[in-house]
Design an enzyme around this catalytic site. Sequence first.
Site, PDB file in Angstrom:
ATOM      1  N   ASN A  78     -35.065  18.692  11.000  1.00  0.00           N
ATOM      2  CA  ASN A  78     -34.282  19.940  10.958  1.00  0.00           C
ATOM      3  C   ASN A  78     -34.006  20.383   9.528  1.00  0.00           C
ATOM      4  O   ASN A  78     -33.186  21.269   9.298  1.00  0.00           O
ATOM      5  CB  ASN A  78     -32.962  19.767  11.736  1.00  0.00           C
ATOM      6  CG  ASN A  78     -32.052  18.701  11.133  1.00  0.00           C
ATOM      7  OD1 ASN A  78     -32.349  18.134  10.077  1.00  0.00           O
ATOM      8  ND2 ASN A  78     -30.936  18.432  11.782  1.00  0.00           N
ATOM      9  N   HIS A 101     -32.735  18.486   7.065  1.00  0.00           N
ATOM     10  CA  HIS A 101     -31.624  17.840   6.350  1.00  0.00           C
ATOM     11  C   HIS A 101     -32.136  16.984   5.197  1.00  0.00           C
ATOM     12  O   HIS A 101     -33.257  16.478   5.230  1.00  0.00           O
ATOM     13  CB  HIS A 101     -30.696  17.058   7.288  1.00  0.00           C
ATOM     14  CG  HIS A 101     -31.241  15.787   7.848  1.00  0.00           C
ATOM     15  ND1 HIS A 101     -30.949  15.354   9.126  1.00  0.00           N
ATOM     16  CD2 HIS A 101     -32.042  14.821   7.332  1.00  0.00           C
ATOM     17  CE1 HIS A 101     -31.534  14.198   9.342  1.00  0.00           C
ATOM     18  NE2 HIS A 101     -32.212  13.853   8.273  1.00  0.00           N
ATOM     19  N   ASP A 134     -26.855   7.546   1.716  1.00  0.00           N
ATOM     20  CA  ASP A 134     -25.985   7.627   2.888  1.00  0.00           C
ATOM     21  C   ASP A 134     -25.834   6.292   3.611  1.00  0.00           C
ATOM     22  O   ASP A 134     -26.551   5.326   3.313  1.00  0.00           O
ATOM     23  CB  ASP A 134     -26.480   8.711   3.862  1.00  0.00           C
ATOM     24  CG  ASP A 134     -28.001   8.737   3.994  1.00  0.00           C
ATOM     25  OD1 ASP A 134     -28.649   7.725   3.670  1.00  0.00           O
ATOM     26  OD2 ASP A 134     -28.557   9.769   4.421  1.00  0.00           O
ATOM     27  N   GLU A 178     -26.628  18.170   7.179  1.00  0.00           N
ATOM     28  CA  GLU A 178     -27.252  18.860   8.297  1.00  0.00           C
ATOM     29  C   GLU A 178     -27.264  20.373   8.061  1.00  0.00           C
ATOM     30  O   GLU A 178     -26.525  20.868   7.193  1.00  0.00           O
ATOM     31  CB  GLU A 178     -26.479  18.530   9.591  1.00  0.00           C
ATOM     32  CG  GLU A 178     -26.451  17.033   9.952  1.00  0.00           C
ATOM     33  CD  GLU A 178     -27.770  16.533  10.563  1.00  0.00           C
ATOM     34  OE1 GLU A 178     -28.850  17.063  10.250  1.00  0.00           O
ATOM     35  OE2 GLU A 178     -27.702  15.574  11.364  1.00  0.00           O
TER      36      GLU A 178
END
Length: 241
Positions: free
Chosen positions: A135, A137, A67, A142
């Site tokens: 979380n 990811h 990313d 996400e």
Amino acid sequence: MQVIKVKNYEELSKVAAEIIANLVKEKPDCTLGLATGSSPIGLYQNLIKKYEAGEISFKNVKTYNLDEYCQLPKSHPESYYSFMHRNLFYHIDIKEENVHIPNSEGNDLQKLCDEYNDLLHKATIDLQLLGIGANGHIGFNEPGTSFEQETFVVKLTEKTRQDNKRFFNSIDEVPTYAMTMGIKNIMQAKKVLLVASGANKQEAIKKLLSGEVTESCPATILNRHKDAIIIVDEAALGLVK
Ligand code: F6R
């Protein structure tokens, strides 16, 4: 899914570097999928040491990063382009033309996504390295992202922006958007190696290891990968208060 439990970040970094170094020795022209963030820094340091000791060479290795932030020039110290060069590429003998990082500099982000996705379609990633967000990811996929998603521009959650604030002077400087490989791209790697360290990863690791597969915790898809290794330290497992 193979789970390797280690004591702490130091051991995690050694074990993970060993797995990658063994692949590079066995297949000197292998293709690695790489990650940024705090989790891989120690393992990159170990890989640099192995390179300096003459144990491994990256001369014929190709890399594809997961990313990159949008709205941040490559030259910014916190771009993932800068991160990868500072923490790994400048210290090893990899060829710049073999390094691939999503290019988010330009107005037509969709076109840039498609270009990166086309590159990924042509490549076969032998090993994809992953960290995990608090979380759940992976990459910047996400919670709620479809498992069928390929490279796309994502709006980062406030949780992720807050988590990454530590790299910037203030929350206002943390980009709101990023370009990321999708979960489908990640799952196409022959082998996946996820490293998780620290108490803030406990909840995500608990969900991942529960065996349930749910888009609300993207990393749980790795339960369906045929060759996934999870290296997790005691703090991330919840054994350390
Ligand atoms: C980084 C990436 C992210 C991180 C995750 C964990 O390229 O794709 O998924 O791996 O946010 O970040 P750290 O390691 O900083 O806790």
